[in-house]
Design a protein around this motif. Structure first.
Motif, mmCIF file in Angstrom:
data_model
loop_
_atom_site.group_PDB
_atom_site.id
_atom_site.type_symbol
_atom_site.label_atom_id
_atom_site.label_comp_id
_atom_site.label_asym_id
_atom_site.label_seq_id
_atom_site.Cartn_x
_atom_site.Cartn_y
_atom_site.Cartn_z
ATOM 1 N N THR A 1 37.721 65.088 16.268
ATOM 2 C CA THR A 1 37.153 64.574 17.516
ATOM 3 C C THR A 1 38.110 64.928 18.644
ATOM 4 O O THR A 1 39.317 65.089 18.422
ATOM 5 C CB THR A 1 36.973 63.039 17.486
ATOM 6 O OG1 THR A 1 38.237 62.434 17.267
ATOM 7 C CG2 THR A 1 35.990 62.616 16.411
ATOM 8 N N THR B 1 32.630 65.514 18.918
ATOM 9 C CA THR B 1 32.698 64.893 17.589
ATOM 10 C C THR B 1 32.229 65.897 16.543
ATOM 11 O O THR B 1 31.685 66.950 16.883
ATOM 12 C CB THR B 1 31.807 63.629 17.511
ATOM 13 O OG1 THR B 1 30.446 64.013 17.684
ATOM 14 C CG2 THR B 1 32.203 62.602 18.555
ATOM 15 N N LEU C 1 29.565 68.472 18.155
ATOM 16 C CA LEU C 1 28.633 67.804 19.061
ATOM 17 C C LEU C 1 29.371 67.326 20.300
ATOM 18 O O LEU C 1 30.470 66.780 20.193
ATOM 19 C CB LEU C 1 27.998 66.590 18.376
ATOM 20 C CG LEU C 1 27.131 66.869 17.166
ATOM 21 C CD1 LEU C 1 26.729 65.558 16.496
ATOM 22 C CD2 LEU C 1 25.896 67.666 17.553
ATOM 23 N N ASN C 2 28.775 67.547 21.461
ATOM 24 C CA ASN C 2 29.292 66.972 22.696
ATOM 25 C C ASN C 2 28.461 65.717 22.957
ATOM 26 O O ASN C 2 27.266 65.796 23.202
ATOM 27 C CB ASN C 2 29.170 67.959 23.842
ATOM 28 C CG ASN C 2 29.831 67.501 25.129
ATOM 29 O OD1 ASN C 2 29.566 68.035 26.182
ATOM 30 N ND2 ASN C 2 30.704 66.519 25.073
ATOM 31 N N VAL C 3 29.101 64.562 22.870
ATOM 32 C CA VAL C 3 28.425 63.287 23.085
ATOM 33 C C VAL C 3 28.698 62.881 24.530
ATOM 34 O O VAL C 3 29.847 62.658 24.916
ATOM 35 C CB VAL C 3 28.924 62.210 22.093
ATOM 36 C CG1 VAL C 3 28.191 60.899 22.312
ATOM 37 C CG2 VAL C 3 28.761 62.691 20.648
ATOM 38 N N HIS D 1 24.150 60.646 24.500
ATOM 39 C CA HIS D 1 23.290 61.616 23.836
ATOM 40 C C HIS D 1 24.179 62.710 23.249
ATOM 41 O O HIS D 1 25.205 63.076 23.836
ATOM 42 C CB HIS D 1 22.310 62.246 24.828
ATOM 43 C CG HIS D 1 21.482 61.229 25.560
ATOM 44 N ND1 HIS D 1 20.324 60.704 25.047
ATOM 45 C CD2 HIS D 1 21.667 60.635 26.762
ATOM 46 C CE1 HIS D 1 19.820 59.838 25.900
ATOM 47 N NE2 HIS D 1 20.628 59.770 26.957
ATOM 48 N N SER D 2 23.778 63.262 22.097
ATOM 49 C CA SER D 2 24.545 64.311 21.415
ATOM 50 C C SER D 2 23.903 65.673 21.629
ATOM 51 O O SER D 2 22.678 65.804 21.529
ATOM 52 C CB SER D 2 24.612 64.027 19.919
ATOM 53 O OG SER D 2 25.275 62.824 19.680
#
Length: 156
Positions: free
Chosen positions: A62, A75, A92-94, A108-109
């Motif tokens: 992360t 993440t 993933l960009n959260v 949102h991911s």
């Protein structure tokens, strides 16, 4: 004071409570990043990425991008290459949509390809190189009003 002021006071109390709950959630998320990142501290002088807490990381799972407010974090990172000049991976960009404002927003991911590059000497540790640029490419759906590719200058 009439009934309108009582309603306004109740609405303000609910808003304060929602804001406090969201702040606690963001702090918890940011705190959860620390132990995960701490376990990836490099043991040798390879090129690293410096996190929000000025700790060197190699192949982190992360990575907090928005250090000030926790509204953007990478993440599920998987690294396909970690070399002296660059690192590549995916995850993933959260992101918080901040609608109607950040404290009331939803996370949102979005799938991304990640590239770290432009290594420079790290002034805090002689002989240690660190990546100074992060390039993200949204590989699927992306945040509204966001370009497909985004570049960030990283910590020194």
């Amino acid at each position: 004071m009439g009934p309108e002021s009582d309603c306004w006071g109740a609405d303000m109390q609910r808003l304060k409570l929602k804001t406090a709950v969201l702040i606690c959630a963001v702090v918890t998320l940011a705190t959860a990043v620390v132990p995960a990142s701490a376990s990836t501290k490099p043991k040798s002088p390879h090129t690293v990425v410096i996190d929000c807490f000025s700790d060197p990381q190699a192949r982190p799972g992360t990575f907090l991008i928005a250090c000030g407010d926790g509204n953007s974090i990478l993440t599920a990172l998987r690294w396909s290459a970690w070399k002296p000049k660059f690192a590549t991976g995916s995850g993933l960009n959260v992101l918080n949509d901040c609608r109607p404002y950040c404290a009331a927003g939803k996370f949102h991911s979005y799938p991304v390809a990640v590239r770290l590059d432009r290594p420079e000497p790290w002034q805090k540790h002689a002989g240690q190189q660190h990546y100074t640029r992060m390039h993200l490419v949204y590989t699927g759906h992306r945040p509204p009003q966001m370009p497909r590719e985004v570049t960030y200058r990283l910590w020194n």
